[in-house]
Design a protein around this motif. Structure first.
Motif, PDB file in Angstrom:
ATOM      1  N   ASN A   1       6.616   0.027  -4.151  1.00 30.81           N
ATOM      2  CA  ASN A   1       7.024  -1.368  -4.376  1.00 30.81           C
ATOM      3  C   ASN A   1       5.881  -2.365  -4.289  1.00 30.81           C
TER       4      ASN A   1
ATOM      5  N   GLU B   1      14.519   2.327   2.156  1.00 31.94           N
ATOM      6  CA  GLU B   1      15.103   2.374   0.810  1.00 31.94           C
ATOM      7  C   GLU B   1      15.629   3.767   0.448  1.00 31.94           C
TER       8      GLU B   1
ATOM      9  N   LYS C   1       9.352  -8.503  -0.534  1.00 30.08           N
ATOM     10  CA  LYS C   1       9.173  -7.151  -1.071  1.00 30.08           C
ATOM     11  C   LYS C   1      10.022  -7.013  -2.325  1.00 30.08           C
TER      12      LYS C   1
ATOM     13  N   LEU D   1       5.616  -8.974   9.882  1.00 32.74           N
ATOM     14  CA  LEU D   1       5.251  -8.203  11.091  1.00 32.74           C
ATOM     15  C   LEU D   1       3.755  -7.952  11.173  1.00 32.74           C
TER      16      LEU D   1
ATOM     17  N   ASP E   1       0.833  -1.199   0.000  1.00 29.01           N
ATOM     18  CA  ASP E   1       0.000   0.000   0.000  1.00 29.01           C
ATOM     19  C   ASP E   1       0.872   1.255   0.000  1.00 29.01           C
TER      20      ASP E   1
HETATM   21  N1  LIG Z   1       7.807  -6.861   7.188  1.00 29.48           N
HETATM   22  C1  LIG Z   1       6.516  -6.647   6.927  1.00 29.48           C
HETATM   23  N2  LIG Z   1       5.554  -7.365   7.567  1.00 29.48           N
HETATM   24  C2  LIG Z   1       4.224  -7.202   7.295  1.00 29.48           C
HETATM   25  N3  LIG Z   1       3.769  -6.314   6.390  1.00 29.48           N
HETATM   26  C3  LIG Z   1       4.671  -5.555   5.735  1.00 29.48           C
HETATM   27  C4  LIG Z   1       6.097  -5.681   5.961  1.00 29.48           C
HETATM   28  N4  LIG Z   1       6.729  -4.804   5.154  1.00 29.48           N
HETATM   29  C5  LIG Z   1       5.769  -4.157   4.471  1.00 29.48           C
HETATM   30  N5  LIG Z   1       4.533  -4.589   4.817  1.00 29.48           N
HETATM   31  C6  LIG Z   1       3.235  -4.107   4.306  1.00 29.48           C
HETATM   32  O1  LIG Z   1       3.429  -3.549   3.029  1.00 29.48           O
HETATM   33  C7  LIG Z   1       3.109  -2.153   3.040  1.00 29.48           C
HETATM   34  C8  LIG Z   1       4.082  -1.389   2.164  1.00 29.48           C
HETATM   35  O2  LIG Z   1       5.385  -1.599   2.639  1.00 29.48           O
HETATM   36  P1  LIG Z   1       6.506  -0.502   2.489  1.00 29.48           P
HETATM   37  O3  LIG Z   1       7.814  -1.116   2.895  1.00 29.48           O
HETATM   38  O4  LIG Z   1       6.112   0.732   3.225  1.00 29.48           O
HETATM   39  O5  LIG Z   1       6.467  -0.272   0.899  1.00 29.48           O
HETATM   40  P2  LIG Z   1       6.846   0.980   0.002  1.00 29.48           P
HETATM   41  O6  LIG Z   1       8.332   0.977  -0.051  1.00 29.48           O
HETATM   42  O7  LIG Z   1       6.192   0.721  -1.299  1.00 29.48           O
HETATM   43  O8  LIG Z   1       6.320   2.204   0.715  1.00 29.48           O
HETATM   44  C9  LIG Z   1       3.171  -1.740   4.499  1.00 29.48           C
HETATM   45  O9  LIG Z   1       2.324  -0.630   4.757  1.00 29.48           O
HETATM   46  C10 LIG Z   1       2.681  -3.004   5.188  1.00 29.48           C
HETATM   47  O10 LIG Z   1       1.274  -3.064   5.141  1.00 29.48           O
END
Ligand SMILES: Nc1ncnc2c1ncn2[C@@H]1O[C@H](COP(=O)(O)OP(=O)(O)O)[C@@H](O)[C@H]1O
Ligand SMILES: CSC[C@H]1O[C@H](OP(=O)(O)O)[C@H](O)[C@@H]1O
Length: 406
Positions: free
Chosen positions: A40, A248, A57, A113, A36
């Motif tokens: 990514n 990142e 991811k 998480l 969301d």
């Molecule tokens: N380690 C994790 N465990 C559970 N959910 C995750 C984790 N990393 C990311 N997410 C989910 O994916 C969403 C987007 O991750 P994020 O790293 O913020 O992506 P972006 O780099 O696109 O902003 C987070 O808001 C969360 O809902």
């Protein structure tokens, strides 16, 4: 030829299945893309029967929020996984474990998480996190101190900085935070009802001077390895636990940028409450909790950072020059407050807003919240170089709130 391509859910399962020691070979795996964020793909892959799960991811070769017209380096997946590993070694327990980084597919597999919530949503729901100030101040103090010239051999620091140059993601910040909101840029995005506020930003010379000075710091001051995007959407939380994700944007920059990101995002939630119809006492009580968190984070950060400096400082001059530590900490506080203000302004008039404010359904309520966020943000930016105490931030927030009501 490169093997890179954006994965689908079936492919994500196949990759996860090969990870040693996580899933049984015959496990029935379920996968959902849950990303969301703005950039990514994020796949949640689980074996419900065994109650085991991981997160995969994957970077896209463009910024997801805009589309293929905004190409973006895949190398950010390397930066993110290396930063998570380094942060995990410096601040154990405060980031997810990384299980695998695959450079070809630009993906990282990490600890799931999902038993935590994204802090932005937790704050929107009005949850309180009494341990957060302690956790995040430890994260900030340890990651910033031990990657700075105060806590790390200076030649090693220079070599480390090579792997975190990160020019493309820095450019996003340079434009979206330190330039576009202060001109009539195509990337800007704001409700027509606050066009007067946007135009005021474009024409405020005093504000532009302060933003230009903060921008110069962001461009030139390679003080420590930053997370680089430490907003409340990059923090997973429960009342007992805090985990920082999504580094990142990591690069060597001014420490106050990370501290200011946390403070500014708590204040965005404070401003959003201007638009809620909570009974006044309840709303002001939560706001007091947010402001207490802001002052606690700074006070605990300052104490922990100075303790690390006293115990583990590697720079003879910095350790011993009379008045240097006080001068350094005062400059850090000033930077944090200035950057907090910049973070607030960009989330109201620039590209990529925050749910705290955008999810307010009533247009008049949203407008009140936006105007307050801008009022607080501008006042912090204009104040920054005169700050000597965190109490000045609290005073500025109270004055802006009172002026918004007048
Ligand atoms: N380690 C994790 N465990 C559970 N959910 C995750 C984790 N990393 C990311 N997410 C989910 O994916 C969403 C987007 O991750 P994020 O790293 O913020 O992506 P972006 O780099 O696109 O902003 C987070 O808001 C969360 O809902
Ligand atoms: C075009 S990127 C906009 C914005 O998105 C990033 O946040 P996130 O990765 O957490 O979604 C970052 O804050 C950028 O400034």
């Amino acid at each position: 030829m490169s093997a890179y391509h954006p994965l689908n859910e079936t492919e994500a399962i196949e990759i996860a299945r090969k990870l040693e020691g996580v899933f049984q070979p015959d496990a029935k795996l379920a996968c959902r893309e849950i990303g969301d964020g703005n950039l990514n793909l994020v796949f949640h892959i689980a074996d419900p029967a065994a109650q085991s799960s991981i997160i995969l991811k994957q970077a896209l070769p463009y910024a997801k929020v805009v589309g293929e017209s905004w190409p973006l380096t895949l190398d950010r997946a390397r930066i993110e996984s290396e930063a998570l590993i380094l942060e995990g070694s410096l601040a154990p327990g405060l980031v997810p474990n990384v299980y695998l980084y695959d450079p070809e597919l630009a993906l990282t597999i990490m600890e799931d998480l999902s038993d935590h919530v994204i802090m932005r949503q937790g704050l929107i729901n009005g949850t309180r996190y009494p341990l957060f100030a302690g956790h995040i101040s430890t994260f900030l103090a340890r990651t910033l101190f031990f990657t700075s010239d105060l806590g790390r051999n200076q030649q090693e620091k220079k070599l480390l900085a090579r792997s975190f140059a990160n020019p493309e993601l820095c450019k996003i910040t340079e434009d979206l935070i330190f330039d576009d909101p202060y001109r009539d840029a195509d990337t800007n995005s704001f409700d027509e009802s606050i066009r007067d506020e946007a135009q005021a930003l474009w024409n405020d010379g005093e504000l532009h001077l302060e933003v230009a000075l903060l921008r110069e710091k962001f461009l030139t001051h390679g003080q420590a390895l930053l997370h680089g995007d430490l907003h409340t959407g990059s923090i997973f939380i429960t009342p007992e636990s805090t985990k920082v994700i999504d580094p990142e944007f990591a690069y060597f920059g001014p420490m106050g940028f990370d501290i200011g990101a946390v403070l500014g995002n708590l204040l965005l939630n404070y401003a959003a409450r201007e638009g809620l119809d909570d009974a006044d006492a309840e709303r002001e009580d939560y706001r007091a909790y947010l402001l207490n968190s802001v002052t606690d984070i700074w006070s605990q950060f300052e104490a922990k950072f100075l303790a690390l400096w006293n115990e583990s400082g590697v720079d003879r001059m910095a350790n011993s020059a009379p008045g240097y530590k006080e001068n350094y900490m005062r400059r850090l506080l000033q930077d944090a407050i200035g950057f907090a203000g910049c973070k607030m302004v960009r989330r109201v008039v620039g590209l990529a807003h925050v749910a705290d404010i955008d999810k307010l359904e009533d247009a008049a309520a949203r407008e009140r919240a936006q105007r307050l966020a801008l009022r607080i943000g501008k006042s912090l930016i204009k104040l920054n170089r005169r700050v000597v105490s965190i109490d000045q931030l609290t005073d500025a927030v109270h004055s802006a709130s009172a002026a918004a009501k007048a």
